[in-house]
Design a protein around this motif. Structure first.
Motif, short mmCIF file in Angstrom:
data_model
loop_
_atom_site.label_atom_id
_atom_site.label_comp_id
_atom_site.label_asym_id
_atom_site.label_seq_id
_atom_site.Cartn_x
_atom_site.Cartn_y
_atom_site.Cartn_z
N GLY A 1 7.23 -9.23 -8.37
CA GLY A 1 6.44 -8.15 -8.97
C GLY A 1 6.49 -6.89 -8.12
N LEU A 2 6.33 -7.06 -6.82
CA LEU A 2 6.39 -5.90 -5.91
C LEU A 2 7.76 -5.23 -6.00
CD1 LEU A 2 5.32 -4.10 -3.61
CD2 LEU A 2 6.15 -5.82 -2.00
N SER B 1 5.09 1.11 -15.35
CA SER B 1 4.59 -0.04 -16.11
C SER B 1 4.56 -1.29 -15.23
CB SER B 1 5.47 -0.28 -17.33
OG SER B 1 6.83 -0.36 -16.95
N ALA B 2 3.74 -2.26 -15.61
CA ALA B 2 3.56 -3.49 -14.83
C ALA B 2 4.82 -4.35 -14.92
CB ALA B 2 2.36 -4.25 -15.36
N ALA C 1 -4.02 -3.70 -7.86
CA ALA C 1 -4.92 -4.69 -8.46
C ALA C 1 -4.12 -5.60 -9.39
CB ALA C 1 -6.03 -3.99 -9.23
N ASP C 2 -3.22 -5.02 -10.17
CA ASP C 2 -2.38 -5.84 -11.08
C ASP C 2 -1.54 -6.83 -10.28
OD1 ASP C 2 -3.17 -4.88 -13.44
OD2 ASP C 2 -1.44 -3.55 -13.79
N GLU D 1 0.82 -1.22 0.00
CA GLU D 1 0.00 0.00 0.00
C GLU D 1 0.85 1.27 0.00
OE1 GLU D 1 -0.85 -2.59 1.88
OE2 GLU D 1 -2.88 -3.07 1.22
N GLN D 2 2.07 1.17 0.57
CA GLN D 2 2.94 2.35 0.62
C GLN D 2 3.61 2.63 -0.72
OE1 GLN D 2 5.74 1.94 3.88
NE2 GLN D 2 4.13 1.06 5.13
N VAL D 3 3.70 1.60 -1.56
CA VAL D 3 4.44 1.74 -2.81
C VAL D 3 3.51 1.87 -4.02
CG1 VAL D 3 6.05 0.53 -4.36
CG2 VAL D 3 6.41 0.44 -1.88
N LEU D 4 2.37 1.18 -3.98
CA LEU D 4 1.56 1.04 -5.19
C LEU D 4 0.27 1.86 -5.16
CD1 LEU D 4 1.82 -2.84 -5.56
CD2 LEU D 4 3.34 -1.10 -6.49
N GLY D 5 -0.11 2.37 -6.34
CA GLY D 5 -1.42 3.00 -6.50
C GLY D 5 -2.47 1.91 -6.71
#
Ligand code: COA
Length: 237
Positions: A152-153, A181-182, A139-140, A130-134
């Motif tokens: 991935g993280l 990007s993913a 969701a991805d 949660e601290q790193v990702l929007g």
């Protein structure tokens, strides 16, 4: 003419924790030695020492001066203490340092701002996500197979942290403001909330830190740069 201009090459030097040698500490200036002594754990002290020694050795070779005489400045813009982004005084190369787990990275460019980040896979996920990702990135990530999620993280994380290190913001900039990007795609900054235009100026390059680690390099205003990854073992031996 067959010669790659220095300006167009970004070097990434890789060291392992086992590359540390007693003589490295002798390259540190009094302020660096003071910082070194503050580390309680030997492995943290060693990571710091390798990062400084490598920076001094690689920049010294590039500038033609002894490593001890490389004019490094690390003034923190927040408090003035010498723990900020390292900078070679004057017209020297641009540098960035990162350490995690068994790896220490030094990135050096002649052409513009650079940021490198390496992370070890031995981290917990928990609320770091949660601290790193929007929301869309989260969701991805959650859509990935269980075995792919940690890598991935770390791909998201190193992409974002290399960028905030290249700009000099560090973690003062919320990583959730950046959209990258993913993990399965080529690394790219897609957008940065409140910083229009920056995405077009930043190039990301996936690095190869070896098993158990993930790393990324960010270059600002260097669209034609070639990235060279080098072992620092000889330099540090
Ligand atoms: C820089 C930062 C992103 C490092 O994250 P990290 O994953 O823990 O560590 P890394 O190993 O990847 O990077 C550490 C290196 O980044 C460099 N660095 C420090 N501040 C930096 C900044 N603002 N921008 C770019 N690089 C920075 C240093 O070389 C440091 O290595 P050192 O300890 O050998 O000097 C994070 O510590 C940060 O944002 N710090 C500044 C914010 C802060 O704490 N401000 C309050 C201080 S008063």
């Amino acid at each position: 003419m067959g010669i790659i201009p220095d300006m167009a090459t970004a070097e990434v030097w890789w060291a392992a924790l086992t590359d540390v040698r007693p003589w490295h500490a002798g390259l540190l200036d009094p302020v660096e030695r003071g910082r070194r002594e503050l580390y309680l754990r030997e492995e943290d002290r060693d990571r710091f020492t390798i990062g400084v020694a490598l920076t001094r050795l690689a920049c010294g070779a590039r500038l033609g001066v002894p490593p001890e005489r490389v004019p490094l400045i690390r003034t923190c813009p927040d408090c003035g203490a010498p723990h900020g982004a390292p900078r070679v005084d004057g017209d020297g190369p641009r540098v960035s340092v990162s350490h995690s787990g068994d790896r220490v990275a030094l990135a050096v460019t002649g052409g513009g701002p650079v940021g490198v980040d390496v992370e070890s896979r031995a981290i917990t996920t928990g609320d770091i996500e949660e601290q790193v990702l929007g929301p869309a990135e989260l969701a991805d990530l959650r859509g990935l197979a269980e075995g792919e999620r940690q890598r991935g993280l770390l791909a998201y994380w190193t992409r974002k942290e290399s960028i905030v290190k290249a700009t000099g913001d560090g973690l003062r900039a919320p990583l959730t403001d950046l959209r990258v990007s993913a993990p399965g795609e080529a690394p790219r900054l897609l957008a940065w909330a409140g910083r229009p235009g920056l995405a077009a100026r930043i190039g990301l390059h996936a690095l190869d830190p070896g098993p158990g680690h993930v790393a990324c390099l960010a270059l600002i205003d260097q669209p034609h740069a070639t990235v060279r990854e080098l072992s620092a073992a000889d330099l540090l031996s």
